[in-house]
Design a protein around this motif. Sequence first.
Motif, PDB file in Angstrom:
ATOM      1  N   LEU A   1       0.821  -1.205   0.000  1.00 51.15           N
ATOM      2  CA  LEU A   1       0.000   0.000   0.000  1.00 51.15           C
ATOM      3  C   LEU A   1       0.859   1.262   0.000  1.00 51.15           C
ATOM      4  O   LEU A   1       0.501   2.260  -0.630  1.00 51.15           O
ATOM      5  CB  LEU A   1      -0.909  -0.006   1.233  1.00 51.15           C
ATOM      6  CG  LEU A   1      -2.199   0.814   1.157  1.00 51.15           C
ATOM      7  CD1 LEU A   1      -3.112   0.270   0.083  1.00 51.15           C
ATOM      8  CD2 LEU A   1      -2.919   0.827   2.493  1.00 51.15           C
TER       9      LEU A   1
ATOM     10  N   GLU B   1      -7.627   0.922  -4.682  1.00 51.60           N
ATOM     11  CA  GLU B   1      -7.979   2.338  -4.738  1.00 51.60           C
ATOM     12  C   GLU B   1      -9.454   2.548  -4.411  1.00 51.60           C
ATOM     13  O   GLU B   1      -9.817   3.495  -3.703  1.00 51.60           O
ATOM     14  CB  GLU B   1      -7.669   2.891  -6.137  1.00 51.60           C
ATOM     15  CG  GLU B   1      -6.189   2.912  -6.496  1.00 51.60           C
ATOM     16  CD  GLU B   1      -5.389   3.847  -5.602  1.00 51.60           C
ATOM     17  OE1 GLU B   1      -5.985   4.754  -4.984  1.00 51.60           O
ATOM     18  OE2 GLU B   1      -4.162   3.651  -5.506  1.00 51.60           O
TER      19      GLU B   1
ATOM     20  N   LYS C   1      -9.879   2.096  -0.666  1.00 53.13           N
ATOM     21  CA  LYS C   1      -9.318   3.207   0.088  1.00 53.13           C
ATOM     22  C   LYS C   1     -10.261   4.406   0.144  1.00 53.13           C
ATOM     23  O   LYS C   1     -10.250   5.179   1.106  1.00 53.13           O
ATOM     24  CB  LYS C   1      -7.982   3.641  -0.522  1.00 53.13           C
ATOM     25  CG  LYS C   1      -6.827   2.714  -0.215  1.00 53.13           C
ATOM     26  CD  LYS C   1      -5.597   3.086  -1.020  1.00 53.13           C
ATOM     27  CE  LYS C   1      -5.069   4.450  -0.665  1.00 53.13           C
ATOM     28  NZ  LYS C   1      -3.826   4.760  -1.425  1.00 53.13           N
TER      29      LYS C   1
ATOM     30  N   THR D   1      -7.587   3.214   6.462  1.00 55.71           N
ATOM     31  CA  THR D   1      -6.356   2.620   5.922  1.00 55.71           C
ATOM     32  C   THR D   1      -6.063   1.257   6.544  1.00 55.71           C
ATOM     33  O   THR D   1      -5.659   0.313   5.839  1.00 55.71           O
ATOM     34  CB  THR D   1      -5.164   3.562   6.162  1.00 55.71           C
ATOM     35  OG1 THR D   1      -5.449   4.834   5.580  1.00 55.71           O
ATOM     36  CG2 THR D   1      -3.896   2.997   5.534  1.00 55.71           C
TER      37      THR D   1
ATOM     38  N   VAL E   1      -8.149  -1.379   4.982  1.00 57.15           N
ATOM     39  CA  VAL E   1      -7.655  -1.700   3.640  1.00 57.15           C
ATOM     40  C   VAL E   1      -6.446  -2.628   3.728  1.00 57.15           C
ATOM     41  O   VAL E   1      -6.325  -3.585   2.955  1.00 57.15           O
ATOM     42  CB  VAL E   1      -7.284  -0.400   2.885  1.00 57.15           C
ATOM     43  CG1 VAL E   1      -6.717  -0.734   1.499  1.00 57.15           C
ATOM     44  CG2 VAL E   1      -8.503   0.494   2.749  1.00 57.15           C
TER      45      VAL E   1
END
Length: 339
Positions: A285, A296, A299, A304, A307
């Motif tokens: 990342l 993407e 996100k 974060t 993700v």
Amino acid sequence: MKLIPVGIDIAKTVMHVHYVDEGTGEVVNKPIKRAAFLEHFTNRSPCLIGMEACGGAHHWARQLVKMGHQVKLMPGEFVKAFNIRNKNDAADARAIWLAVQQPSKEVAIKTEMQQAMLALHRMREHLVKFRTMQMNGLRGLLSEFGEVSAKGRASLDRAIPDILARIAERLPAVLIDTLREQWNSLTKLDEQISAIERRMREWKKDDHEVKAISEIPGVGLLTATAAVAMIGDAKVFKSGREFAAWAGLVPRQTGSGGRVRLHGISKRGDTYLRTLLIHGARSVLINAKEPGAWVEQLKSRRHTNVVIVALANKIARTIWAVLAHNRPYQKEYVSTKPA
């Protein structure tokens, strides 16, 4: 041929065995010394032997399989449900005997080479922890004399020569010499860690599975060698989703009345492997120029850390697919269900 179920509670010196004698119907629950353990099963007809997947279990499993027995290693949490009353060796052997007869996900028996690689990982992990402890100890001791350095190895290496020179003017030489020795010992720990990593790279050259999954973004030397050694046989898992759940990278579930609530990741399985997968996903990342449309899009609507864990889950599934299907990693591969 029907296999006789046998439950074994293994230990360092005395093993406890539980089974029902096929001829007399007698319930046998007795201790066996370590030296006579294998001899007890040498001339017996093939058995379905159950053991908890704990220290020494893989060694005994390999020996029993050579004798023609079928061995089923089970997680301790699964066996615990069958221990109804007191917790002792005899009760544990009976619980294992009950558990081995139930359908469950068994732990793959590891080869000696796989266990050897895991031993290297454990020793490296201990050295890294001891190096961190040594650094923090040095920083703490120096702060007692008014000398504070920034966190991190590089900051300590830059600051400690000047610090030792300053405090040498007012403190005894025996302390200064000891602090310098402790600082120099960090270099020795670096060399030991580097030597272990060099041996891992040598193993990587000879193992096609390690080389295959090393092509996956986010899978480095440590993750590749640890994953292959811990998984054992990838075909034990029915799917990549099952492997990701085994690694503890899926949501923990609670619920009742048909309503299921999803929480944070379950954190089941091996903490070390899960940590490596998450760190690998974090590096992808941060460093990847084009992490992909899926990342993407995720996100844009998730935190974060969420993700990162989701990407670690995807890496785990990709590792399983490469190992289970014995094919190279393909970046643009699209999985499709068979017709």
